[in-house]
Design an enzyme around this catalytic site. Structure first.
Site, short mmCIF file in Angstrom:
data_model
loop_
_atom_site.label_atom_id
_atom_site.label_comp_id
_atom_site.label_asym_id
_atom_site.label_seq_id
_atom_site.Cartn_x
_atom_site.Cartn_y
_atom_site.Cartn_z
N HIS A 122 1.72 5.09 -2.29
CA HIS A 122 1.48 6.21 -3.16
C HIS A 122 2.55 6.80 -3.85
O HIS A 122 3.21 7.34 -3.38
CB HIS A 122 0.42 7.29 -2.27
CG HIS A 122 -0.79 6.81 -1.99
ND1 HIS A 122 -1.89 6.82 -2.45
CD2 HIS A 122 -1.00 6.37 -0.73
CE1 HIS A 122 -2.80 6.07 -1.66
NE2 HIS A 122 -2.35 5.98 -0.54
N LEU A 123 2.65 6.49 -5.28
CA LEU A 123 3.92 7.00 -5.98
C LEU A 123 3.61 8.08 -6.73
O LEU A 123 4.39 8.68 -7.39
CB LEU A 123 4.36 5.97 -6.85
CG LEU A 123 4.90 4.50 -6.17
CD1 LEU A 123 5.20 3.57 -6.85
CD2 LEU A 123 5.98 4.92 -5.19
N ARG A 124 2.36 8.62 -6.81
CA ARG A 124 1.87 9.82 -7.41
C ARG A 124 2.13 10.03 -9.03
O ARG A 124 2.07 11.18 -9.24
CB ARG A 124 2.50 11.27 -6.63
CG ARG A 124 2.22 11.18 -5.17
CD ARG A 124 0.94 11.05 -4.59
NE ARG A 124 0.98 11.23 -3.09
CZ ARG A 124 -0.20 10.93 -2.60
NH1 ARG A 124 -1.42 10.46 -3.12
NH2 ARG A 124 -0.42 11.07 -1.05
N HIS A 184 -5.07 -0.34 6.17
CA HIS A 184 -4.66 0.49 7.10
C HIS A 184 -6.00 0.59 8.35
O HIS A 184 -6.56 1.42 8.70
CB HIS A 184 -4.38 1.97 6.62
CG HIS A 184 -5.14 2.52 5.50
ND1 HIS A 184 -6.71 2.63 5.72
CD2 HIS A 184 -4.79 3.29 4.62
CE1 HIS A 184 -7.19 3.34 4.66
NE2 HIS A 184 -5.94 3.62 3.98
N PHE A 229 -4.50 14.64 3.62
CA PHE A 229 -4.12 13.51 4.64
C PHE A 229 -2.81 12.87 4.03
O PHE A 229 -2.79 12.71 2.95
CB PHE A 229 -5.33 12.63 4.63
CG PHE A 229 -6.50 13.11 5.23
CD1 PHE A 229 -6.50 12.82 6.57
CD2 PHE A 229 -7.58 13.47 4.41
CE1 PHE A 229 -7.79 13.33 7.28
CE2 PHE A 229 -8.71 14.17 5.18
CZ PHE A 229 -9.07 13.73 6.33
N ASP A 245 1.53 2.88 3.73
CA ASP A 245 0.43 3.81 3.10
C ASP A 245 1.41 4.92 2.80
O ASP A 245 0.98 6.46 3.13
CB ASP A 245 -0.58 4.22 4.08
CG ASP A 245 -1.57 4.89 3.44
OD1 ASP A 245 -1.57 5.18 2.32
OD2 ASP A 245 -2.49 5.23 4.14
N ASN A 283 -5.35 9.73 7.04
CA ASN A 283 -6.69 8.93 7.03
C ASN A 283 -6.28 7.60 6.74
O ASN A 283 -5.74 7.08 5.62
CB ASN A 283 -7.31 9.82 5.86
CG ASN A 283 -8.56 9.05 5.99
OD1 ASN A 283 -9.31 8.87 6.95
ND2 ASN A 283 -9.56 9.36 4.64
N ASN A 329 -4.92 6.40 -7.00
CA ASN A 329 -5.46 7.79 -6.76
C ASN A 329 -4.26 8.71 -7.54
O ASN A 329 -3.97 9.71 -6.79
CB ASN A 329 -5.89 8.19 -5.33
CG ASN A 329 -4.75 8.05 -4.44
OD1 ASN A 329 -3.81 7.38 -4.76
ND2 ASN A 329 -4.93 8.58 -3.10
N HIS A 345 0.89 -1.25 0.05
CA HIS A 345 -0.10 -0.09 -0.07
C HIS A 345 0.78 1.37 -0.06
O HIS A 345 1.25 1.71 0.98
CB HIS A 345 -0.92 -0.13 1.32
CG HIS A 345 -1.79 1.10 1.20
ND1 HIS A 345 -3.25 0.95 1.71
CD2 HIS A 345 -1.97 2.38 0.76
CE1 HIS A 345 -3.96 2.16 1.67
NE2 HIS A 345 -3.14 2.79 0.82
O1 DOR Z 1 -3.60 9.62 4.72
C1 DOR Z 1 -4.01 9.21 3.56
N1 DOR Z 1 -3.30 9.79 2.37
N2 DOR Z 1 -4.86 8.40 3.57
C2 DOR Z 1 -5.47 7.88 2.27
O2 DOR Z 1 -6.44 7.45 2.23
C3 DOR Z 1 -4.83 8.51 0.97
C4 DOR Z 1 -3.50 8.95 0.97
C5 DOR Z 1 -3.14 9.92 0.16
O3 DOR Z 1 -3.22 9.44 -1.08
O4 DOR Z 1 -2.44 10.92 0.29
ZN ZN Z 2 -6.33 4.61 2.16
#
Ligand code: DOR
Ligand code: ZN
Length: 430
Positions: A63-65, A232, A323, A305, A278, A95, A61
């Site tokens: 996020h590489l953006r 998470h 978040f 995360d 989050n 996302n 889990h």
């Molecule tokens: O804290 C978080 N950041 N929770 C998420 O579910 C998404 C993530 C984000 O993409 O920044």
């Molecule tokens: Zn999440």
């Protein structure tokens, strides 16, 4: 080329302990050739001076953006950061901008990720088009393109009927549905746990927002037979529901983050958006329940995360900032220092949660070191100590609440399929 790691302490996955042993691998084929003091000739010998040889870490889990949000992170910076944290494989959330909802975007991430030449990346694709929660994506073509699972992470799928339909199709295709559990009719515009929010005069996120959706989705998993993976997990009732579902034989797995194992809402006493995440940092009781859940296997795996944001975004204060916290470069050392060293979590359970269990759950290679296996290895110095310094991260994100924390268990070298993808002190790629 035949390479031998000499003078290291090899972690024995079966026994959960270390033994003095060399590891010899072929960097061309990426496979381990021999373990122990065999007399295989090597082209190159790497002296390890007593460092630990662990299976490469796996993070399901992150996020590489990329595409679209590369001011926060890119495939290059994110995968170098992952390698620096000892991760040999990661799964990235969809996302992005545009969201990862077509086969073309999935293929593009796989191709460009491979070109970076660092950690291996497995994309997770959207459940719904544009993560809008309405129309389902084409699961079969996403799977064929290389998606390891489906998620609208960042948001929960609010419509129960749509989720039932999604699990029906995903179950038939053998694809996991990976849920961000958040009932938005409960969480509303909240930004922190209700207690922390009260202290700072902000809006709270009711703790029920997470467990309510997990309860719905484990019942849908039971009805469809789909594999449900819960992201998470952060609250006591969530852990209890997952434990109940597992006892009933429902196909559910779950993850917990380092920050939800190590922090609770009481740490938040100023308007500092590094603590905004989050699901939020919850109560001490919730944290203890997550720890207990991880220890007994209810929460199967550790996932960071890793959620990089720019300094400007995080400087807006808790009410307005996005978040998220970065996680790659602190995950192992924090968990090792604050849970393994004091005897709270056995090293064996931590290693399972970061290597063999994610591999098993998502059908990936890895999680063990044996002749013939892929040479995915993380070399860690378990004695050196330092303070977490975000300015030295390879990630573009500096948003961590752990700055200044003293840690041991420092990643010195990461090897993926026989290639060294990280060496301590190397230059930043981008
Ligand atoms: O804290 C978080 N950041 N929770 C998420 O579910 C998404 C993530 C984000 O993409 O920044
Ligand atoms: Zn999440």
């Amino acid at each position: 080329m035949i390479i031998r790691l000499d003078g290291g302490r090899l972690y024995d996955t079966g026994r959960g302990s270390f033994e003095q042993a060399s590891v010899t691998y072929d960097s061309n084929h990426g496979r381990i050739l021999a373990i122990g003091q065999g007399d295989l000739p090597a082209d190159h010998v790497v002296p390890l001076d007593g460092a630990a040889i662990l299976p490469g870490f796996i993070d399901m889990h992150v996020h590489l953006r990329d595409p679209g949000l590369t001011e926060k992170e890119s495939l290059a910076s994110g995968l170098q950061s992952a390698a620096a944290g000892g991760f040999t494989q990661v799964a990235c959330m969809p996302n992005t901008k545009p969201p990862t909802d077509t086969a073309e975007i999935v293929e593009d991430i796989v191709r460009r990720g491979r070109d970076v030449g660092k950690t291996q990346v497995h994309p997770i694709a959207c459940i719904t088009r544009g993560q809008a929660g309405e129309e389902l994506t084409d699961f079969a073509s996403l799977k064929a393109a290389g998606a390891v699972g489906l998620s609208d992470d960042g948001k929960g799928v609010q419509h129960g009927g749509r989720m039932l339909q999604a699990m029906g199709i995903a179950g038939e295709l053998g694809m996991p549905i990976i849920i961000h559990s958040e009932d938005e009719t409960l969480s509303g515009r909240g930004v922190l746990h209700p207690e922390a929010a009260k202290r700072l005069g902000l809006e709270g996120i009711p703790v029920e927002a997470e467990a309510a959706m997990i309860a719905r989705d484990v019942l849908l998993a039971q009805a469809t037979g789909a594999h449900l993976h819960v992201c998470h997990v952060s609250t006591e009732p969530s852990v209890a529901i997952i434990r109940w579902a597992k006892a009933r034989g429902i196909r559910v797995t779950a993850e917990v983050t380092p920050h939800h194992l190590l922090l609770d809402e009481s740490i938040i006493d100023t308007d500092d958006a590094r603590f905004k995440v989050n699901p939020p940092l919850q109560s001490e009781r919730d944290r203890a329940a997550c720890l207990e859940g991880f220890l007994d296997g209810t929460l199967d795996i550790i996932a960071t995360d890793h959620a990089p944001h720019t300094a400007a975004e995080k400087a807006q204060g808790i009410a307005l900032a996005p978040f998220g916290m970065v996680g790659f470069e602190t995950a192992f050392s924090l968990l090792y220092t604050y849970l393994v060293v004091p005897g709270i979590v056995p090293l064996r359970r931590l290693m399972e949660g970061m290597t063999s269990r994610p591999a098993e759950i998502f059908g990936l290679e890895g999680g063990a070191i044996y002749p013939g296996g892929r040479a995915d290895l993380t070399i860690v110095d378990l004695t050196a100590e330092e303070a977490v310094d975000p300015d030295r991260f390879y990630s573009k994100g500096r948003n961590t609440p752990f700055a200044g924390w003293r840690v041991t268990g420092l990643v010195r070298r990461t090897i993926q399929a026989g290639r060294t993808i990280f060496e301590a002190g190397e230059e930043r790629l981008a």
